[in-house]
Design a protein around this motif. Structure first.
Motif: not given
Length: 130
Positions: A23-24, A29-30
């Motif tokens: 998630r970087k 935001r996913r």
């Protein structure tokens, strides 16, 4: 939750969670990966269009974009391999291709003679004109 929707169970999710990209990444935001993967599998199983994906899975564009991006990265092969390693489950590890969609014009070109079935030819009345 509605009936007939597909959701990954806890065993499936725990086996594929480690294969997903980190998630970087920059940007917003996913959304929940479990929900998105369940939506992708639901669309592929039912054969529906991406834009007809039920709202419970999130926006249809997110579902399609994630499927497309991960397909280019080869992630689906890794996920399928991880899911096939689950022992003692009731899931089949095969891909079924018995249902093939064809356009209505795939029958043949316009004006082409079609072959009749053997049974229909025997049961048909004989014509006296050639």
């Amino acid at each position: 939750m509605r009936e007939g929707l597909f959701w990954l169970d806890d065993l499936q999710w725990s086996s594929i969670k480690g294969c997903l990209p980190g998630r970087k990444r920059r940007g917003p935001r996913r959304v929940d990966d479990r929900r998105v993967i369940s939506g992708i599998i639901h669309v592929l199983q039912s054969g529906m269009r991406w834009r007809d994906c039920p709202q419970e899975y999130g926006p249809a564009t997110t579902i399609y974009n994630r499927w497309h991006r991960w397909s280019q990265q080869g992630l689906w092969q890794k996920l399928f391999y991880e899911l096939s390693q689950i022992v003692g489950t009731h899931y089949e590890n095969s891909i079924d291709s018995t249902a093939i969609k064809a356009h209505r014009s795939a029958r043949g070109k316009k004006g082409a003679k079609t072959k009749r079935l053997a049974q229909a030819g025997v049961a048909a009345r004989q014509k006296s004109i050639r």
